[in-house]
Scaffold this active site. Structure first.
Site, PDB file in Angstrom:
ATOM      1  N   THR A  39      46.127  32.455  17.541  1.00 34.43           N
ATOM      2  CA  THR A  39      44.926  31.882  16.741  1.00 34.43           C
ATOM      3  C   THR A  39      43.714  32.699  17.586  1.00 34.43           C
ATOM      4  OG1 THR A  39      43.468  30.327  16.040  1.00 34.43           O
ATOM      5  CG2 THR A  39      44.845  29.765  18.019  1.00 34.43           C
ATOM      6  N   LYS A  90      39.795  28.317  18.994  1.00 33.42           N
ATOM      7  CA  LYS A  90      39.593  27.483  20.364  1.00 33.42           C
ATOM      8  C   LYS A  90      39.449  28.591  21.613  1.00 33.42           C
ATOM      9  CE  LYS A  90      42.300  23.806  18.516  1.00 33.42           C
ATOM     10  NZ  LYS A  90      43.669  23.684  18.303  1.00 33.42           N
ATOM     11  N   THR A  99      45.953  37.034   1.923  1.00 34.33           N
ATOM     12  CA  THR A  99      44.963  36.807   2.968  1.00 34.33           C
ATOM     13  C   THR A  99      44.130  38.283   3.026  1.00 34.33           C
ATOM     14  OG1 THR A  99      45.934  37.676   4.988  1.00 34.33           O
ATOM     15  CG2 THR A  99      46.052  35.371   4.645  1.00 34.33           C
ATOM     16  N   THR A 100      42.865  38.065   3.742  1.00 35.62           N
ATOM     17  CA  THR A 100      42.057  39.331   3.762  1.00 35.62           C
ATOM     18  C   THR A 100      41.723  39.384   5.274  1.00 35.62           C
ATOM     19  OG1 THR A 100      40.070  37.993   3.680  1.00 35.62           O
ATOM     20  CG2 THR A 100      41.143  39.007   1.527  1.00 35.62           C
ATOM     21  N   THR A 108      52.251  15.307  12.989  1.00 37.86           N
ATOM     22  CA  THR A 108      52.270  15.917  14.154  1.00 37.86           C
ATOM     23  C   THR A 108      53.091  15.055  15.453  1.00 37.86           C
ATOM     24  OG1 THR A 108      50.255  16.910  13.276  1.00 37.86           O
ATOM     25  CG2 THR A 108      50.723  17.020  15.651  1.00 37.86           C
TER      26      THR A 108
END
Length: 167
Positions: free
Chosen positions: A28, A31, A60-61, A148
């Protein structure tokens, strides 16, 4: 991969010396890099397979140029000496936070991560506690609940910045 680990911020695999055993790197840009979006890196046939068979990826772009530039700058910084210093500060702050909360009697769950999980147990109580901290003190702490974590294992997950000073 967590970019807070390894000599160059390459993640847990870099820290543990197993980068040569990794086929796909996914991550990612949030963060640890301070932007948003995500990525994968692999050999071309693997990337083609993901493009062909991952429905969420197909539509997605590309990232907007400003986010791509911010992520590129963050990667450059984190790979240099300044990045090593920031990672060390971050790990030090995590250790200090875990110690301070444990000393205050809070049920800090021990782990090797920079994340400081405080066991609450009850999902409603966990959500109320995090809402209260946000409303009264402008402190955002992520409540982590089922699925989770297992039912009755809800935690408040603290993530601090390397520049925070403990008093």
């Amino acid at each position: 991969m967590r970019r807070l680990y390894g000599p160059h911020g390459g993640g847990i695999a870099e820290r543990d010396g197993v980068m040569d055993q990794i086929d796909v790197i996914e991550g990612t840009l949030a963060k640890g890099f301070g932007t948003l979006g995500g990525y994968i890196a692999a050999k071309a046939p693997i990337i083609d397979a993901v493009r062909s068979h991952a429905p969420a990826f197909i539509f997605t772009t590309a990232l907007p140029p400003a986010l791509a530039a911010a992520a590129t700058t963050a990667v450059r910084i984190l790979k240099q000496k300044q990045g090593q210093e920031l990672r060390a500060q971050h790990h030090r702050q995590s250790m200090l936070t875990k110690h301070a909360l444990s000393a205050a009697g809070l049920p800090v769950m021990q782990n090797p991560s920079h994340i400081v999980p405080v066991h609450v147990g009850d999902a409603e109580l966990c959500k109320r506690a995090t809402d209260l901290l946000l409303e009264r003190h402008a402190i955002y702490i992520q409540p982590i609940n089922y699925p989770t974590v297992a039912k009755a294992k809800s935690v408040c997950a603290l993530r601090q910045a390397p520049c925070i000073r403990m008093r």
